[in-house]
Design an enzyme around this catalytic site. Structure first.
Site, PDB file in Angstrom:
ATOM      1  N   LYS A  59       0.694  -1.172   0.068  1.00  0.00           N
ATOM      2  CA  LYS A  59       0.077   0.043  -0.071  1.00  0.00           C
ATOM      3  C   LYS A  59       0.816   1.325  -0.131  1.00  0.00           C
ATOM      4  CE  LYS A  59      -1.883   1.664   4.038  1.00  0.00           C
ATOM      5  NZ  LYS A  59      -1.570   2.999   4.439  1.00  0.00           N
ATOM      6  N   ASN A  60       1.693   1.242   0.859  1.00  0.00           N
ATOM      7  CA  ASN A  60       2.562   2.509   1.107  1.00  0.00           C
ATOM      8  C   ASN A  60       3.521   2.747   0.174  1.00  0.00           C
ATOM      9  OD1 ASN A  60       1.149   3.076   3.215  1.00  0.00           O
ATOM     10  ND2 ASN A  60       2.592   2.545   4.615  1.00  0.00           N
ATOM     11  N   CYS A  75      -5.311  12.548  12.753  1.00  0.00           N
ATOM     12  CA  CYS A  75      -6.059  11.289  12.357  1.00  0.00           C
ATOM     13  C   CYS A  75      -5.762  10.568  13.861  1.00  0.00           C
ATOM     14  CB  CYS A  75      -5.412  10.276  11.640  1.00  0.00           C
ATOM     15  SG  CYS A  75      -3.975   9.514  11.891  1.00  0.00           S
ATOM     16  N   ARG A 104      -8.557  -0.877   4.544  1.00  0.00           N
ATOM     17  CA  ARG A 104      -7.772   0.276   3.967  1.00  0.00           C
ATOM     18  C   ARG A 104      -6.361  -0.078   3.687  1.00  0.00           C
ATOM     19  NH1 ARG A 104      -7.459   5.862   6.962  1.00  0.00           N
ATOM     20  NH2 ARG A 104      -6.066   6.063   5.315  1.00  0.00           N
ATOM     21  N   ARG A 164      -0.102  14.488  12.504  1.00  0.00           N
ATOM     22  CA  ARG A 164       0.248  14.405  11.406  1.00  0.00           C
ATOM     23  C   ARG A 164       0.434  15.610  10.643  1.00  0.00           C
ATOM     24  NH1 ARG A 164      -1.500   8.939  10.042  1.00  0.00           N
ATOM     25  NH2 ARG A 164      -0.042   9.183   8.409  1.00  0.00           N
ATOM     26  N   ASP A 221       4.739   0.623  11.938  1.00  0.00           N
ATOM     27  CA  ASP A 221       3.488   0.264  11.605  1.00  0.00           C
ATOM     28  C   ASP A 221       3.209  -1.535  11.877  1.00  0.00           C
ATOM     29  OD1 ASP A 221       3.415   1.862   8.322  1.00  0.00           O
ATOM     30  OD2 ASP A 221       2.731   2.295  10.247  1.00  0.00           O
TER      31      ASP A 221
HETATM   32  C1  EPZ Z   1       4.078   7.051   6.226  1.00  0.00           C
HETATM   33  O1  EPZ Z   1       3.224   8.082   6.979  1.00  0.00           O
HETATM   34  C2  EPZ Z   1       3.126   5.849   6.127  1.00  0.00           C
HETATM   35  N1  EPZ Z   1       2.020   6.195   5.312  1.00  0.00           N
HETATM   36  C3  EPZ Z   1       2.577   5.434   7.530  1.00  0.00           C
HETATM   37  O2  EPZ Z   1       1.701   4.269   7.515  1.00  0.00           O
HETATM   38  C4  EPZ Z   1       4.026   5.227   8.322  1.00  0.00           C
HETATM   39  O3  EPZ Z   1       3.441   4.828   9.727  1.00  0.00           O
HETATM   40  C5  EPZ Z   1       4.924   6.383   8.363  1.00  0.00           C
HETATM   41  O4  EPZ Z   1       5.031   6.803   7.006  1.00  0.00           O
HETATM   42  C6  EPZ Z   1       6.138   6.131   9.197  1.00  0.00           C
HETATM   43  O5  EPZ Z   1       6.651   5.048   8.532  1.00  0.00           O
HETATM   44  C7  EPZ Z   1       2.092   6.138   3.968  1.00  0.00           C
HETATM   45  O6  EPZ Z   1       3.121   5.656   3.384  1.00  0.00           O
HETATM   46  C8  EPZ Z   1       0.912   6.225   3.121  1.00  0.00           C
HETATM   47  P1  EPZ Z   1       5.957  10.100   8.519  1.00  0.00           P
HETATM   48  P2  EPZ Z   1       3.667   9.649   6.870  1.00  0.00           P
HETATM   49  O7  EPZ Z   1       5.732  11.784   7.515  1.00  0.00           O
HETATM   50  O8  EPZ Z   1       4.401   9.728   5.616  1.00  0.00           O
HETATM   51  C9  EPZ Z   1       6.045  13.807  11.585  1.00  0.00           C
HETATM   52  C10 EPZ Z   1       0.095   2.943   7.732  1.00  0.00           C
HETATM   53  O9  EPZ Z   1      -0.309   2.169   8.803  1.00  0.00           O
HETATM   54  N2  EPZ Z   1       5.988  14.972  10.479  1.00  0.00           N
HETATM   55  O10 EPZ Z   1       7.038   9.705   7.964  1.00  0.00           O
HETATM   56  O11 EPZ Z   1       2.798  10.533   7.345  1.00  0.00           O
HETATM   57  C11 EPZ Z   1       4.880  12.847  11.798  1.00  0.00           C
HETATM   58  O12 EPZ Z   1       4.109  13.822  12.698  1.00  0.00           O
HETATM   59  C12 EPZ Z   1       0.496   4.435   7.772  1.00  0.00           C
HETATM   60  O13 EPZ Z   1       0.185   2.086   6.848  1.00  0.00           O
HETATM   61  C13 EPZ Z   1       6.150  16.151  10.776  1.00  0.00           C
HETATM   62  O14 EPZ Z   1       6.420  16.498  11.884  1.00  0.00           O
HETATM   63  O15 EPZ Z   1       4.725   9.543   8.116  1.00  0.00           O
HETATM   64  C14 EPZ Z   1       5.277  11.888  12.692  1.00  0.00           C
HETATM   65  O16 EPZ Z   1       5.543  12.112  13.779  1.00  0.00           O
HETATM   66  C15 EPZ Z   1       0.265   4.819   9.208  1.00  0.00           C
HETATM   67  N3  EPZ Z   1       5.927  16.996   9.870  1.00  0.00           N
HETATM   68  C16 EPZ Z   1       6.766  11.443  11.963  1.00  0.00           C
HETATM   69  O17 EPZ Z   1       7.300  12.562  11.447  1.00  0.00           O
HETATM   70  C17 EPZ Z   1       5.756  16.705   8.426  1.00  0.00           C
HETATM   71  O18 EPZ Z   1       5.658  17.532   7.715  1.00  0.00           O
HETATM   72  C18 EPZ Z   1       6.672  10.638  10.705  1.00  0.00           C
HETATM   73  O19 EPZ Z   1       5.695  10.854   9.816  1.00  0.00           O
HETATM   74  C19 EPZ Z   1       5.584  15.182   8.531  1.00  0.00           C
HETATM   75  C20 EPZ Z   1       5.815  14.351   9.183  1.00  0.00           C
END
Ligand code: EPZ
Length: 415
Positions: free
Chosen positions: A22-23, A116, A396, A121, A304
């Site tokens: 998915k990701n 969420c 999802r 996020r 995850d």
């Molecule tokens: C991706 O989400 C995945 N989703 C998530 O999978 C996964 O948990 C996550 O990466 C971490 O591996 C998809 O790929 C569609 P991040 P993403 O940006 O990109 C902070 C699932 O269950 N952050 O790496 O949203 C954020 O708040 C889902 O399949 C900022 O502060 O994750 C978090 O604490 C859930 N500012 C950390 O970074 C930003 O601009 C990691 O988030 C962006 C992120």
């Protein structure tokens, strides 16, 4: 509202194949906006999030259809450059259309995704990256309004490792003028898959999979054909299902390198894990030790898989300390696991899990995608019947999970 009803106590044995990731599929589908024409993909999973992405791409002028094993995306000049709130609120990853639209058309209007269940996020690092490439960003009425005459390559340092931020900025930089260097870039395998598709379209990228990604902008990209990588989170979930029921399960179509952190931890618990060229097998075990885990960006333990691993720890021998460093509120499954008799003390980012002899089935409620997987796993070993409600969360990110588990011997049905 569908429920998943699981009868505990049945051992899982046999072989199961993963679906596409998915990701990886989500960012790759959004990257098609960078090149008009027909893109062809294989191994794209049948998931709600893929449908949501298709809906959004359709409003942006694309035509999406499944042709046999392939998913084809026909892209022509975007009919609209707006990703509406109604679509974005259903799936936060919709923000990944920002980079491609900005790079291809010089403008984008994308609804702020909002938070969420697992955390606020934010997307500040996405927007900082776009600004660094020369975009003007305004936040108005809950929307990001981005414009750029022409994006210009830049050096971008991510202050925290962000998967989506790295993906969005990569997709913007591939058509920017000159060189971009992304530092502290995320290293997840899904980033590498996206980079490989961008390269297949003609992008010039190196260093993907490391923390420094170098991109030399090109004038134009062309559509290509690509097979999406296997879903490593699904693979880990299925291995834990086999382990939890004391069975022997081989997960096929998975590169062990994408889940080595889980394999190390399961071996620490006492499980024998055998590695194949494109499969991973967990051998039968009569019991397992509790071990501590801390979630971190790749290659360390994936956030995850935290909820699923917690289910394994609820009936381990001893006490496990589970630290969630990536998201601020990813323990929503704790209360529900406790309803099944687990002994868990959650603090803000740490949960202490004391292993118990046996869980007891009960009605529980899914709150987010991976929490729902965790509850289904616990139901596999809880005595009696466990009914997991709100499993739209599960749909999802897992393709036919109940079929995959039934084929391994689980007694599980969707009602
Ligand atoms: C991706 O989400 C995945 N989703 C998530 O999978 C996964 O948990 C996550 O990466 C971490 O591996 C998809 O790929 C569609 P991040 P993403 O940006 O990109 C902070 C699932 O269950 N952050 O790496 O949203 C954020 O708040 C889902 O399949 C900022 O502060 O994750 C978090 O604490 C859930 N500012 C950390 O970074 C930003 O601009 C990691 O988030 C962006 C992120």
């Amino acid at each position: 509202m569908d429920k998943m009803v699981v009868m505990g106590g049945f051992q899982l044995n046999g072989e199961v194949e993963t679906s596409g990731a998915k990701n990886a599929a989500l960012p790759i589908l959004f990257s098609t906006l960078l090149a008009e024409g027909e893109h062809t993909f294989f191994n794209v999973p049948f998931l709600k999030d893929i449908e949501s992405t298709s809906d959004l791409l359709t409003t942006l002028g694309c035509q999406i259809e499944r042709v046999g094993p392939a998913l084809k995306v026909q892209v022509k000049k975007a009919a609209s450059l707006e990703a509406h709130y109604d679509l974005v609120r259903k799936m936060r990853a919709s923000i990944l259309c920002l980079g491609p639209l900005l790079a291809k058309y010089g403008e984008a209007v994308v609804s702020l995704p909002g938070g969420c269940a697992i955390g606020t996020r934010p997307i500040d690092l996405h927007l900082d990256g776009m600004k660094a490439l020369g975009a003007t960003i305004q936040l108005e009425d809950g929307y990001v309004k981005a414009t750029a005459k022409k994006l210009v390559g830049a050096n971008i340092l991510f202050e925290t490792s962000t998967v989506g931020g790295t993906e969005n900025v990569m997709m913007a930089a591939v058509l920017a003028e000159g060189r971009s260097v992304l530092e502290n870039a995320a290293k997840e395998p899904e980033i590498v898959d996206l980079a490989n598709y961008l390269i297949a379209m003609g992008a010039k990228i190196s260093g993907h999979g490391t923390s420094v990604i170098t991109i030399d902008g090109v004038d134009k990209l062309k559509p290509a054909t690509f097979e999406v990588m296997a879903d490593r989170i699904e693979a880990g979930t299925l291995l834990i299902a086999g382990a939890l029921t004391k069975g022997e399960v081989t997960v096929k179509k998975i590169k062990h390198e994408s889940i080595d952190a889980l394999i190390v931890k399961m071996r620490e618990c006492g499980f024998q894990i055998d590695i194949g060229s494109d499969s991973v097998t967990v051998r039968k075990a009569s019991g397992w030790r509790a071990v501590d885990i801390t979630t971190n960006p790749f290659p360390l333990f994936p956030t995850d898989l935290q909820a699923q691993f917690m289910a394994l720890m609820t009936v381990a021998d001893g006490t496990s300390v589970i630290s969630e460093t990536v998201f601020e509120n990813r323990f929503m499954h704790v209360q529900e696991l406790s309803r099944l008799g687990a002994d868990i003390t959650p603090k803000s980012r740490v949960a202490v899990v004391r292993g118990v002899k046996m869980l007891t089935g009960a009605p529980v409620m899914a709150t987010d995608l991976r929490a729902s997987a965790s509850l289904v796993l616990a139901g596999l070993v809880a005595r009696g019947e466990t009914a997991v409600s709100r499993i739209y969360h599960l749909d999802r990110g897992y393709e036919k999970l109940e079929n995959k588990l039934s084929n391994l011997g689980a007694k599980i049905r969707r009602v």
